[in-house]
Design an enzyme around this catalytic site. Sequence first.
Site, PDB file in Angstrom:
ATOM      1  N   ASP A 211      23.203  -0.968  27.529  1.00 51.97           N
ATOM      2  CA  ASP A 211      22.467  -0.681  26.293  1.00 51.97           C
ATOM      3  C   ASP A 211      22.021   0.782  26.256  1.00 51.97           C
ATOM      4  O   ASP A 211      21.545   1.324  27.258  1.00 51.97           O
ATOM      5  CB  ASP A 211      21.239  -1.604  26.251  1.00 51.97           C
ATOM      6  CG  ASP A 211      20.543  -1.603  24.910  1.00 51.97           C
ATOM      7  OD1 ASP A 211      21.188  -1.952  23.914  1.00 51.97           O
ATOM      8  OD2 ASP A 211      19.345  -1.250  24.870  1.00 51.97           O
ATOM      9  N   GLU A 279      26.974   1.730  25.666  1.00 51.50           N
ATOM     10  CA  GLU A 279      26.704   2.035  24.253  1.00 51.50           C
ATOM     11  C   GLU A 279      26.350   3.512  24.169  1.00 51.50           C
ATOM     12  O   GLU A 279      25.386   3.957  24.787  1.00 51.50           O
ATOM     13  CB  GLU A 279      25.529   1.189  23.751  1.00 51.50           C
ATOM     14  CG  GLU A 279      25.270   1.402  22.271  1.00 51.50           C
ATOM     15  CD  GLU A 279      23.907   0.900  21.801  1.00 51.50           C
ATOM     16  OE1 GLU A 279      23.742   0.764  20.580  1.00 51.50           O
ATOM     17  OE2 GLU A 279      23.020   0.666  22.636  1.00 51.50           O
TER      18      GLU A 279
HETATM   19  C1  GLC Z   1      20.811  -1.033  21.351  1.00 46.26           C
HETATM   20  C2  GLC Z   1      21.098  -2.450  20.950  1.00 46.26           C
HETATM   21  C3  GLC Z   1      20.153  -2.823  19.855  1.00 46.26           C
HETATM   22  C4  GLC Z   1      18.743  -2.705  20.379  1.00 46.26           C
HETATM   23  C5  GLC Z   1      18.482  -1.317  20.942  1.00 46.26           C
HETATM   24  C6  GLC Z   1      17.239  -1.288  21.771  1.00 46.26           C
HETATM   25  O1  GLC Z   1      21.087  -0.130  20.334  1.00 46.26           O
HETATM   26  O2  GLC Z   1      22.429  -2.602  20.599  1.00 46.26           O
HETATM   27  O3  GLC Z   1      20.400  -4.101  19.364  1.00 46.26           O
HETATM   28  O4  GLC Z   1      17.829  -2.963  19.361  1.00 46.26           O
HETATM   29  O5  GLC Z   1      19.511  -0.905  21.796  1.00 46.26           O
HETATM   30  O6  GLC Z   1      17.420  -1.991  22.961  1.00 46.26           O
END
Ligand code: GLC
Length: 533
Positions: A211, A279
Site C-alpha cells: 500500500d 502501489e
Molecule cells: C491506498 C489504498 C487506499 C487506502 C489508502 C490508505 O491508496 O489503495 O484504498 O485508502 O492507501 O491506506
Amino acid sequence: MWNRYHAAMEADRKWWERGVVYQIYPRSFSDSTGNGIGDLEGIRQKLPYLSDVLGIDAIWLSPFYPSPQKDFGYDVSDYVDVDPEYGTLEDFDRLVADFHAVGIRVIVDFVPNHSSDQHPWFIESASSRANEKRDWYVWADGKPDGAEPNNWLSLFGGKAWEWHGPTGQYYLHTFLKEQPDLNWRNSELEAAMFDVLRFWMDRGVDGFRIDVAHYVVKDPELRDNPLADPDAPSDHFKPMGEFETLNHIYSKAHPDIHPLYQRLRAVVDEYDDRYTIGEAHITDLEEWASYFGANLDELHQPFHFALLSKATDRESVRAVVAGQEAILPDGAWPNYVIGNHDEPRVAKRYGEDSIRRLAVLLLTLRGTVTMYYGDELGMLEGVELGLDPWGVNLEGVSRDGCRTPMQWTPDGGFSTSAETWLPMGPDLKNRNVETELADPGSVLNLYRRLLAVRKSSEALTVGDYHEVESANDDVLMYERVAGEERVIVGVSFADSSVAVAVTGEVLVSTDLRDGHADGSWTIEPHGAVVIRG
Ligand code: GLC
C-alpha cells in the site's frame, strides 16, 4: 530478434509475469454468514468461479486484518490476524490450501505506511514520550506558536498532523488522523514489520501488494514542502483539493526508500518464488521505474496506473504503452491495470462503450494483468453513500461506487441478508454471473474467452510487443510475437465500424463473432479483435 537466449528467458518467466491477478475486495465479494459483509469463507466458496469459470492465476486480497474500518481495512490494528468480520486465521489457512490445490496463488495487502490508531503499537507509542515504542511513529513538536511542525497535508484532506494533548506533541498522518504514519527510520519497527511479512509467507502467502509504497519514507528533517508548480503534471487524476497546492517532495519518497526496499526484498527472497507489487502513483516514469531497484533488487513491480486515466483514445494508449516499454529496466516485466478499489468503475471513467475494448487491451498487452472483481461483468458505478471517509472529506472522490457487492445472480447472490454493507450496484438484473454465463455475447463471456486465449498463447503471455502500422487514426494495432507464433490485436476507439487489414483466424472479437480474416476484418464500433497471424 528471436534467439535461443530469448526463448529460454520466456520459458523461465515467473508465475506473476505470465499470470493474471484478480483483486478481491473481501468486504464485497461473497458473504457466507449472512451479515451483509463479505468474508474469507465466502471467497473460498467461490473458488470454482475463479478457477473454472475465469481461470485466473492469482488473487490479491485487499486487507482483511483486524481494523476499526475507518478506511475499510487500510487502518490495521493487528497485522497478523483476521478481523472477526471476515473470519479467522483458520479460515485464511483453509482458503490458501484450497486455492493452492488448484494452482491459484494468494497475494495479500501489506500496509506499511500507517497503522490504525487502535494498533497496540500506537497506543503504547502515545502513552508517554518515554515509551519504548514512541519512535515507532512520527512525533514532532509544534512550532513555537503551537502550530503544526510543518505544512504537510493529508491526502484525505486537511493537515497531516494531529495534536496529541497528553504528551504535548503532534503525530503525522498522511491519511486519516486514525491512520498514524509508522516511522520506518526506526530499526525495531522495521524488524517488526518484516516479521509480519514472514508471518504471512510462513502461512503460504505468495506475495504482497504494498500500500502507498512510495510514501513510506519521509524527510528526516521534516522540511516544509514547496508550493506546487501549477503546470507540472499531477500524480493524481482525481480532484485533490488543497493537497494539490504543494509539491510533496519531503513528505514521501525520500531516497532512503530504496535501501529499505532492498532490505524488504531480501526478506521476501528468504522464501521461494514470492512477489511484491507496490502501489506507486508516480507520473515521472524514471522515478516510477526506480522502484524496480538499480539491480532489480527492490519491488518486483511498481503498479503502472496510467491506463486508469489515459485509456481514452489511440494516441494516449500508444503513449502509455510505449512509455512503459521504453523505461523498463533490462529484465523487468511490465504491468497494467484498468480498475481497482480506489477508482470509479470503467464505465464511469470511460463510458459503457469502452468496457469491451479495454478488456481486450488489458488482456493482450505485454505485462502482468491485475483485474478488479466485477469488471469482468462490466459492473457499473454504484451510488455514493457517504461511507468512504475520503469522499466525506472531499467532493468528487468517493470510492463507495466502485466497491458495491459482487453481482452473482439477478437477485444479488452476494449475501442472504437484504441489507448489504453497500447496496447492490445498478443493472444487477443484467450484469451478474448467472445471467451473463447464459448469454454467449456477454462481457463475462468475452473475458472468459480472452483469459482462455491468453493462457493458451505464448505470444500473448510472454511474447514481445510491437506496434503495427494502422491505416485508421482511431485504431491501435499491435502484435505479440513468441517464436513462430504471432498474434495481432486491433483496438478501436472509433464510434463507427472500421475495417482493418489483417489475415488470420479470429481468436477473440468483442462481439464474440468467430471467423477468419482474409485480408480485412471489420471491427464493430468501440470494439477490438485478436487474430492469429
Ligand atoms: C491506498 C489504498 C487506499 C487506502 C489508502 C490508505 O491508496 O489503495 O484504498 O485508502 O492507501 O491506506
